[in-house]
Structures are given as C-alpha cells and as structure tokens.
Scaffold this motif. Structure first.
Motif, PDB file in Angstrom:
ATOM      1  N   ASN A   1      62.378   4.070  40.800  1.00 47.17           N
ATOM      2  CA  ASN A   1      63.486   3.496  41.763  1.00 47.17           C
ATOM      3  C   ASN A   1      63.198   2.107  42.253  1.00 47.17           C
ATOM      4  OD1 ASN A   1      64.961   5.877  42.364  1.00 47.17           O
ATOM      5  ND2 ASN A   1      63.435   6.927  43.422  1.00 47.17           N
TER       6      ASN A   1
ATOM      7  N   TYR B   1      66.473  -0.246  42.458  1.00 51.33           N
ATOM      8  CA  TYR B   1      66.685  -1.122  43.806  1.00 51.33           C
ATOM      9  C   TYR B   1      66.966  -2.369  43.583  1.00 51.33           C
ATOM     10  CZ  TYR B   1      66.337  -2.669  48.537  1.00 51.33           C
ATOM     11  OH  TYR B   1      66.519  -3.366  49.719  1.00 51.33           O
TER      12      TYR B   1
ATOM     13  N   ASP C   1      67.230   8.339  47.681  1.00 54.40           N
ATOM     14  CA  ASP C   1      66.625   7.417  48.555  1.00 54.40           C
ATOM     15  C   ASP C   1      67.471   6.618  49.266  1.00 54.40           C
ATOM     16  OD1 ASP C   1      65.094   5.248  49.485  1.00 54.40           O
ATOM     17  OD2 ASP C   1      64.012   5.059  47.415  1.00 54.40           O
TER      18      ASP C   1
ATOM     19  N   SER D   1      67.361   3.938  50.695  1.00 55.09           N
ATOM     20  CA  SER D   1      67.540   2.458  50.472  1.00 55.09           C
ATOM     21  C   SER D   1      68.599   2.332  49.353  1.00 55.09           C
ATOM     22  CB  SER D   1      66.403   1.739  50.062  1.00 55.09           C
ATOM     23  OG  SER D   1      65.361   1.926  50.965  1.00 55.09           O
ATOM     24  N   ILE D   2      68.262   3.111  48.164  1.00 58.69           N
ATOM     25  CA  ILE D   2      69.372   3.074  46.783  1.00 58.69           C
ATOM     26  C   ILE D   2      70.586   3.366  47.266  1.00 58.69           C
ATOM     27  CG2 ILE D   2      69.536   4.016  44.757  1.00 58.69           C
ATOM     28  CD1 ILE D   2      67.049   3.794  44.116  1.00 58.69           C
TER      29      ILE D   2
ATOM     30  N   ARG E   1      72.418   0.565  49.067  1.00 52.46           N
ATOM     31  CA  ARG E   1      72.967  -0.552  47.961  1.00 52.46           C
ATOM     32  C   ARG E   1      73.995  -0.213  47.383  1.00 52.46           C
ATOM     33  NH1 ARG E   1      72.095  -4.727  49.844  1.00 52.46           N
ATOM     34  NH2 ARG E   1      70.224  -4.718  51.168  1.00 52.46           N
TER      35      ARG E   1
ATOM     36  N   ARG F   1      57.190   8.931  53.760  1.00 50.63           N
ATOM     37  CA  ARG F   1      58.150   8.605  52.627  1.00 50.63           C
ATOM     38  C   ARG F   1      57.697   9.280  51.600  1.00 50.63           C
ATOM     39  NH1 ARG F   1      62.546   4.908  52.033  1.00 50.63           N
ATOM     40  NH2 ARG F   1      62.021   4.336  49.893  1.00 50.63           N
TER      41      ARG F   1
ATOM     42  N   LYS G   1      58.122   9.342  45.446  1.00 49.09           N
ATOM     43  CA  LYS G   1      59.040   8.934  44.344  1.00 49.09           C
ATOM     44  C   LYS G   1      60.087   7.829  44.721  1.00 49.09           C
ATOM     45  CE  LYS G   1      60.839  13.073  43.139  1.00 49.09           C
ATOM     46  NZ  LYS G   1      60.081  13.959  44.004  1.00 49.09           N
ATOM     47  N   LEU G   2      60.200   7.697  45.826  1.00 47.78           N
ATOM     48  CA  LEU G   2      61.360   6.708  46.619  1.00 47.78           C
ATOM     49  C   LEU G   2      60.706   5.460  46.554  1.00 47.78           C
ATOM     50  CD1 LEU G   2      62.386   8.576  49.746  1.00 47.78           C
ATOM     51  CD2 LEU G   2      63.203   8.920  47.539  1.00 47.78           C
ATOM     52  N   THR G   3      61.867   4.218  46.814  1.00 39.77           N
ATOM     53  CA  THR G   3      61.507   2.755  46.500  1.00 39.77           C
ATOM     54  C   THR G   3      60.107   2.595  47.418  1.00 39.77           C
ATOM     55  OG1 THR G   3      62.999   2.417  48.172  1.00 39.77           O
ATOM     56  CG2 THR G   3      63.755   2.154  45.897  1.00 39.77           C
ATOM     57  N   ASN G   4      59.476   1.558  47.202  1.00 40.08           N
ATOM     58  CA  ASN G   4      58.317   0.921  48.029  1.00 40.08           C
ATOM     59  C   ASN G   4      58.826  -0.027  49.004  1.00 40.08           C
ATOM     60  OD1 ASN G   4      57.084   1.709  45.114  1.00 40.08           O
ATOM     61  ND2 ASN G   4      55.419   1.716  46.735  1.00 40.08           N
ATOM     62  N   PHE G   5      60.581  -0.086  48.914  1.00 39.85           N
ATOM     63  CA  PHE G   5      61.078  -0.872  49.840  1.00 39.85           C
ATOM     64  C   PHE G   5      61.832  -0.572  50.959  1.00 39.85           C
ATOM     65  CE2 PHE G   5      61.697  -2.417  45.228  1.00 39.85           C
ATOM     66  CZ  PHE G   5      60.679  -3.046  45.266  1.00 39.85           C
ATOM     67  N   LEU G   6      61.783  -1.049  52.206  1.00 45.79           N
ATOM     68  CA  LEU G   6      62.457  -0.595  53.316  1.00 45.79           C
ATOM     69  C   LEU G   6      62.911  -1.581  53.987  1.00 45.79           C
ATOM     70  CD1 LEU G   6      59.706   1.887  54.593  1.00 45.79           C
ATOM     71  CD2 LEU G   6      61.994   2.521  54.199  1.00 45.79           C
ATOM     72  N   GLU G   7      64.380  -1.710  54.302  1.00 47.37           N
ATOM     73  CA  GLU G   7      64.934  -2.594  55.058  1.00 47.37           C
ATOM     74  C   GLU G   7      64.849  -2.381  56.483  1.00 47.37           C
ATOM     75  OE1 GLU G   7      69.128  -2.577  53.462  1.00 47.37           O
ATOM     76  OE2 GLU G   7      68.098  -2.723  51.648  1.00 47.37           O
TER      77      GLU G   7
END
Lengths: 716, 142
Positions: free
Chosen positions: A321, A325, A357, A359-360, A363, B42, B45-51
């Motif tokens: 992911n 992203y 997700d 965030s994804i 975007r 979290r 599996k999700l991204t390691n980035f958070l806005e």
C-alpha cells in the motif's frame, strides 16, 4: 548519598498507583533541590539526569534549568553531555535563559576535542534562537572546513538552523556549501545536499542560478553511488546509500527546474537510475520515487517522462500500500502536466478509490476528479456513484459535491445530466449544496423537451419514502411548475410509465407537508407548489384550498403568511391563473453571478435612461405575470419595452381575456396594505439567486418594490 | 524536515519524544495522544503514512513499539520509512536485541543515538557502522 538514576527508574516503575508515583517523585525532587542548593558538584550530572527522567514523566522541572547551564560550563565530557541533553529537552528557543549559554557554546564550538564541538553544534542545531544564531554563525562557518568529518557534517546541518533563524546570513554560506559537496564522507554530503536545498529555498532563483554550476558535481556523486559495487558501510537493501541518492535527486530537481542545459546534463543519470534501480525493496522504491519526481520536475525529454510514468504504473500495481500511495501522490502532481499519460492508468486508479485505506482512497479520489473529461464522464460517474453508496460518512459531503460539479462541467447531454443529478440527490441529497439544486432547476427550466420526463422521474422518486433534502427542493419546484405534464402521454424510450393522477399528486404534497421537517424552507416551497398546482389541476382546487387553509395557523410566521396569502388568491379567481403562470426559463448566467449583481441590475429599472439594462435584467420577467396587462394604455417607453419582451417570452393569453378587471384587481392588490407581497411571490417569477423557488423574503421585496411603483404609475 | 519523533508503546506511554520545533507542553501532550490514537489501531496492511493536520506522520511498528515521525507534506515518505528502520537497527545493535525496557532505563543513551542520527530535523548520518563506531568512542569517553 543520592539515589542512582537506575534505582530511581526502578522505584518509579514499581509504583502501583499514580499517587504512589507522585510521592516518590516529590521525595526525589526535594532531594535533588537540596543537592542543587548545596551546590553539590560531584553528583550534579546524575541529579540532572534523574531530573530529565522526571521531566519525561511530565512533572515540572524548571528548577533544574540553571544546573544544566552549569554542567555545560563544566570541563569533562560526561558532565557536558548531560548538560547539553538537559538543555535540548528542557529549554527551547523561546526561553530567555538560553542567552546565558551563548558564551559556553562559543567556547565549546572552538574546543579542540571534536566530541565536545559536536555536542555544541548539536545543541545549536536543535534549539538555536535568532540571537544565538547571529552570534555564533562565524564559528559554525569555520567548523564547516574542520578536519574531522564528524564536525563538518554537524556544522552543515547547524548552518541550516542558523539560516532559518537569520535568513539574511544565507549568502555568506554559499562558498562553504559549494566546498562541502566535494567532500568524500557520506554524512557530510547528506548535510551539504540538505544545506544547498535550504539555501535554494530561502534565497530562491538567485541561489538556484548560483548552484546550477554544481550540477556536474552532483551527477558525478550520483554516478558513483549508482555504479559502485557493494559497499558494506552504506549498503541498504542492495543500494549504496539510498538516503544520499534521494537528497541528491531532490537537489537536482530544484536546480534543473526550468533550465534546459542543467536538465540535459542530468538526463543520463536520471535514465540510469530509472532503469537500473530495482524496485523490490523499500529503499529502491524510495530512490525510484524521488527519481520520477525529478524527471517530471525538470525539463526532461519525452522518452524519460514515459519511463517515469511507467515506473508509476508499476508502483500502482504493487501489492504494498505504501508504494501505491506514493504513486497516487505523484500521479496527482503529474496529472496537471500530462493528463494523457495518467489516463492510461485510469482503471487502476479507480480501483484504488475503493481501497480499505483512507489515505489511498483520498489520494485516488483527488486523482479521479482530475482525470474526468467529457469522454469518460459516464463511466467514471458510474464508478463514483457506486462508491458513494458504500463510502464513509465523512467522505460523502466532499464526494457528492465533486460529482455534482463534474457532471455540471462535462455532462454529454441534458437527459443524462438530469438523471445523474437526481440519482446523486436520491442517494446523498443531504450533502448536496443549495447551489447544486439550483443549477439543476435552471437546467430543467431551460430544457422544455425534457420537462415532462423530469417531472415523471421526480414524482416517482418523491413517492418513495423520505426523499432527501436536495431532492425535495428540486422535486417540489418541478411539481409546482410542471405538475400538469405528469398527466400527459409520450414516454421517452426505455422509460417506465408513472401512474399519476391529479388526486395522487395532491395527496403526495399533503403527505409531504405533514412530515415533520426540520426546515421551514421546504414547507414554504411545498405551499408555493401546492398553490401553483391549483391552476394546473382545476378539478383539485377545492382540496388545495383546504390544504392551504390548514396552515394558516402554522407556528412558523413565514409558513403562516404564505398560507394566508395563497388562500386569499382564491378570492381573486380571475387573475389567479395568470399569477400562477409557469416561470420563464431561468437565466443560466444568473446561477453563477451573485446576489450583488441582481440588486445592481434591479436598481437600473427605475432609471429611465437605461432601457437596455432593464431589458436584460431579471426584473422584467418578475413583472410579467402580475402585469400581464397588454399596453392598452399609454405607458412609459421602457415599460413598453419590458412588456414587449414579455409578449415574446410567453403568450399572455389568460390576461388578454380579462384586461380590465386585471388592472382593477391589480390596483386593488397594490392598494391593499397586506396583500401586495403575496401575488408577486406566489407567481414565483422573481428569481433571487439564493432560492429561486420560494417567494422572496421581505428583504427581497424591498428590492423589487421600485419596479412595482414604476409599473403602477404607468398604468394610471 | 522532521518536526518531531515519538517512540510510543501500545498502551500509549511515550517512551521517547524529540521535538525539532518549539511547542508548548500542553500541545506536546495533545500531539502525543493524537498520534498514538491514530497509529495504534491501524490495520498493518494499510499504508504507514497518515495525513495529520498540515503534515504527515510516517510510522512503523516494531513489536509493541511505534516509531512515528512527523514530516513535511512533500518529503519522501519511503525514504523516512527506511530511516526509521535504520534507526531501529542501530538501537538493536547498540543494545544487543533492544527491548522496550532498554529504552526506559537508557533513555539518555537513546537521545544520544538520535542526536548522532538526526540533527535539527534533518538526517545527519546514513551509515550504521559510522554511528555505532562513534557511539563506542563516546562510551569510552564517559
């Protein structure tokens, strides 16, 4: 004998309750305080270390600040180390106490021991205030050419802090920075890249032009990193120092932007990175990602750009992911430059909209909005509508309005436009902005061929339970205007027939009126709609009258007033049909322009020297139904003009039949202190941009009254 | 630029916090709480980035510890993710199989390591070996 740090930590950890912990801390703080007071030098650094632990737990430790300063001024390394640590943790640039440390810092910066100089540079780089930065800048600049790489790299980063605090010093560091990128030590190079990046950000084009001459140096560094074999010291994921590669690529981007020569110099190495770096590990992807950004940021040749977009395409189909992203992030930047290239990945991007997700998703949605155009609007809207049904509540408002805006912009034909918007409003009407409802109404009023179809659709949606707000607004307005068309034949192809009768429509309105609604606006509109239908459905007019009378006692003043006024219309049977005429097609431009515009144009009506302005203003239309009087009597020139226009707009048949009483009644109405507001709004012909559908509020009324006066005096 | 670094456990205890921008104490507490709440539940599996507000949180979980960096919007996320890993590797080497308790009892050492790795919110040294050698020399100087 004082407690050791380890023992303190252990005793705090063994506390079972917060109160117990507070007691331990209070006792220890008291001991430390006493030790400070007695000026205990032997255990000072241990006491400060304990205090730092207490500080981390969130207890007040201000009394230790001075001790930190004393430790910094001490001579041994362990003492200085704890002193500087305390300084960085307990103080920041805003504290006055910090000024006291400037002198110690100056001494330590010039210390011959590299570790002590390193401590001072670290503290300065982390918490320097503007004054300290100004005072110590010369020392730091000197340290950038120190013989120890350890000091040079710290000095480079420390310079960034100084520049940020005192931007006017930036230029003095150009030379030192240029020298640093010829360093062989990677730590120094990383610092140098960052330093030049920040110089370019602070001083803008002049600095960028200055450092553009360094592009060959940077290319050489990149080359050695990419082509070198395995280097155990700097190897991460099979790459040599990906961090340095990322920084160098970033700097190349800044220097190559808008400069063909520099871009040309770096194109070879960019191509090499893009083709050779493997994307199976995170480190490799970090470099590729930066490389793609640089390729898209500088004046690259087309082939290189294709390469970059392909990398992003690969990223998009990655299972990780994080990679997807960053790909979406990058594509969002690229889309403004090269939409065509991004279009190729449309289906993958649309899939990302449904990702789990957030965030994804966010975007991807942004990207989808950017990708929509006239040729793909139907498919993409379908996808977005599907997503709208399952999306989180927090997403819906934004999504709904974006869909509306896109449909508005790219709709291929009116029927699709109307269908889609009704669908959006049916699913998420609560989130649709009023402007969107209004835009749809304008569209419908300008599409006479689709009005029967639209009203049938709206009627069938409204009969379902609990229609949403936006849908109610549009639906009720259309029923009021075109309710009679429900009974006509002539279905469009692939349209399901709707079973509607006069009675069923009136019943629907009655039920809707009875529903407990938060907003009186909807109720007001329903009343207007109902009264309008009385002329469309003459047979149902007794029921309609009865419905209206029910609301004469409404607790909402506006609703009550309307109900009274509309009921009163039934007394003036002769002019009622004329008053309840269809509205002329709404002016599409007016949806965009604001209210100010209207009042300006409205003002021009009573200015006799501007007939043209008057003719184009919305006011003439406003007068039309209430003034369906043909110019049988002499009228002022601009009035003739106005009425001429009306005649063109719509045959004033009903009024023609009974011109004389109309005048009388009109005079009667105008003379009556209470009644005048009613007919005008009831006719619903004055389109205030805020709510074209409801009668003007009292404020609106004052707007149009001058026009009325002109009119009545002309009639006399 | 890195704005702050947190080392937090699953229960929300901040084991280490380093700020490169001046903040009020109350604001720091609030940020710690918010960042923890964002990362702790979290899905891996999700991204390691958070806005996060106007910045981004790059985080990575190692057993029960969360390493979170707050960075600028246009920074290279993947590169910072790699930096977290490098930092953890250094800790792991230095403490020989690092665990949460090592960080509690040797918090001052962890700060020392951090100061050798990052300065003023920017990456300072990219070689694990250089940092470990340096730390060994510093230890000798104690």
């Amino acid at each position: 004998m004082s407690l050791r740090l380890r023992e303190l930590i252990r005793s705090v950890r063994s506390c079972k309750t917060a109160a117990e912990e507070r007691a331990v801390i209070a006792k220890e703080c008291a001991t430390i305080r006493t030790a400070f007071k007695e000026n205990d030098v032997q255990y000072r650094h241990r006491n400060v270390a304990k205090l730092l632990f207490i500080h981390m737990l969130g207890y007040p430790t201000h009394f230790g600040q001075m001790e930190c300063l004393k430790l910094i001024a001490a001579t041994t390394f362990p003492e200085k180390r704890i002193g500087y640590l305390g300084l960085m943790l307990m103080l920041d640039e805003r504290q006055e106490v910090l000024m006291l440390v400037t002198n110690s810092l100056k001494n330590d910066l010039c210390h011959k021991n590299q570790y002590i100089a390193g401590l001072a540079l670290c503290a300065l780089g982390n918490i320097a205030s503007a004054e300290m930065a100004r005072d110590l800048a010369p020392e730091v600049e000197k340290l950038m050419s120190n013989s120890h790489a350890y000091v040079r790299k710290k000095a480079a980063l420390c310079t960034i802090r100084i520049m940020k605090k005192v931007p006017e010093l930036t230029e003095t560091f150009y030379e030192a920075a240029s020298r640093l990128i010829r360093d062989r030590h990677h730590g120094v190079l990383v610092g140098a890249m960052q330093l030049i990046l920040d110089i370019c950000l602070t001083n803008g084009p002049s600095a960028i032009a200055e450092f553009r001459s360094k592009v060959p140096d940077l290319v050489r560094i990149m080359k050695s990193l990419v082509l070198s074999g395995f280097t155990p010291d700097h190897d991460i994921g099979g790459l040599t120092d990906p961090f340095l590669q990322v920084k160098t690529l970033r700097l190349l981007r800044i220097l190559g932007q808008g400069d063909a020569t520099a871009s040309d110099q770096m194109s070879d190495i960019l191509a090499q990175v893009a083709t050779n770096v493997e994307g199976n590990k995170n480190a490799g992807n970090a470099v590729l990602y930066e490389c793609v950004q640089t390729i898209m940021g500088v004046e690259s040749i087309g082939g290189l750009r294709v390469l970059a977009i392909n990398i992003l395409g690969r990223f998009l189909s990655n299972r990780d992911n994080n990679i997807r992203y960053v790909a979406l992030n990058m594509l969002a930047k690229v889309v403004a430059v090269d939409t065509q290239a991004v279009q190729r990945h449309r289906s993958t991007i649309v899939d990302c909209v449904k990702d789990s997700d957030v965030s994804i998703r966010r975007r991807a949605l942004d990207l989808v909005y950017a990708l929509v155009n006239a040729s793909n609007i139907t498919t993409l809207t379908k996808e977005l509508l599907e997503y709208l049904m399952v999306s989180d509540v927090e997403f819906k408002p934004d999504l709904t309005n974006k869909i509306c805006a896109l449909v508005q912009r790219f709709a291929p034909d009116k029927r699709w436009h109307i269908d889609t918007l009704i669908q959006v409003m049916d699913q998420a009407g609560g989130y649709v902005k009023d402007e969107q409802s209004r835009a749809l109404i304008v569209l419908i009023s300008n599409a006479p061929e689709l009005q029967p179809y639209t009203v049938r659709r709206l009627y069938s949606v409204l009969t379902q339970s609990h229609p949403q707000r936006a849908l109610l607004i549009v639906g009720v307005w259309c029923l009021g205007e075109y309710g009679d068309m429900l009974l006509l034949d002539g279905l469009l192809e692939d349209e399901e027939p709707v079973a509607a009768t006069e009675a069923s429509v009136v019943r629907l309105l009655e039920t809707l009126l009875k529903e407990p609604m938060e907003e009186t606006l909807i109720k007001e509109m329903l009343l207007t709609c109902t009264v309008k239908l009385s002329s469309r459905f003459p047979n149902s007019s007794p029921q309609i009258k009865a419905i209206l009378e029910q609301y004469q006692g409404s607790i909402s003043l506006e609703v009550q007033q309307r109900a009274c006024e509309y009921s009163r219309l039934f007394v003036h049977e002769a002019i009622r049909p004329a008053l309840l005429e269809n509205m002329p097609p709404l002016n599409e431009d007016l949806t965009a322009s604001g209210r100010a515009n209207i009042s300006m144009e409205g003002g021009s009506v009573d200015a006799p020297e501007s007939p043209v302005a008057a003719a184009t203003s919305p006011i003439p239309a406003a007068i039309s139904p209430s003034g369906q009087v043909p110019p049988t009597q002499p009228a002022s020139p601009q009035l003739v003009d106005l009425l001429d226009m009306n005649v063109v707009d719509e045959p004033a048949a009903p009024a023609m039949n009974a011109p004389a009483p109309a005048v009388d009644l009109l005079a009667d109405l105008l003379g009556d202190g209470v009644a005048p507001p009613a007919p005008m709004p009831a006719a619903g012909t004055y389109p205030p941009p805020t709510s074209p559908l409801s009668a003007p509020s009292p404020a609106d009324w004052t707007d149009i009254s001058p026009a009325l006066h002109v009119h009545s005096s002309a009639l006399d | 630029m890195i704005r702050f670094i947190y080392l937090q456990n699953r229960q929300g205890k901040t084991r280490l916090a380093k700020y490169y921008v001046p903040l009020e104490d109350s604001e720091k507490r609030k940020l710690e709480y918010e960042v923890h709440r964002l990362v702790v539940n979290r899905d891996p599996k999700l991204t390691n980035f958070l806005e996060f507000r106007t910045h981004k949180i790059i985080y990575r979980r190692y057993a029960g510890l969360f390493f979170s960096l707050c960075v600028d919007m246009n920074d290279n996320e993947l590169s910072y993710l790699e930096a977290i890993h490098l930092f953890v590797e250094i800790l792991d080497h230095f403490f020989q199989n690092v665990c949460e308790l090592d960080l509690v009892f040797n918090f001052h050492k962890v700060y020392l390591i951090m100061d050798e790795f990052i300065l003023g919110g920017e990456l300072q040294e990219t070689s694990k070996k250089v940092i470990l050698d340096r730390l060994a020399e510093l230890d000798k100087a104690e």
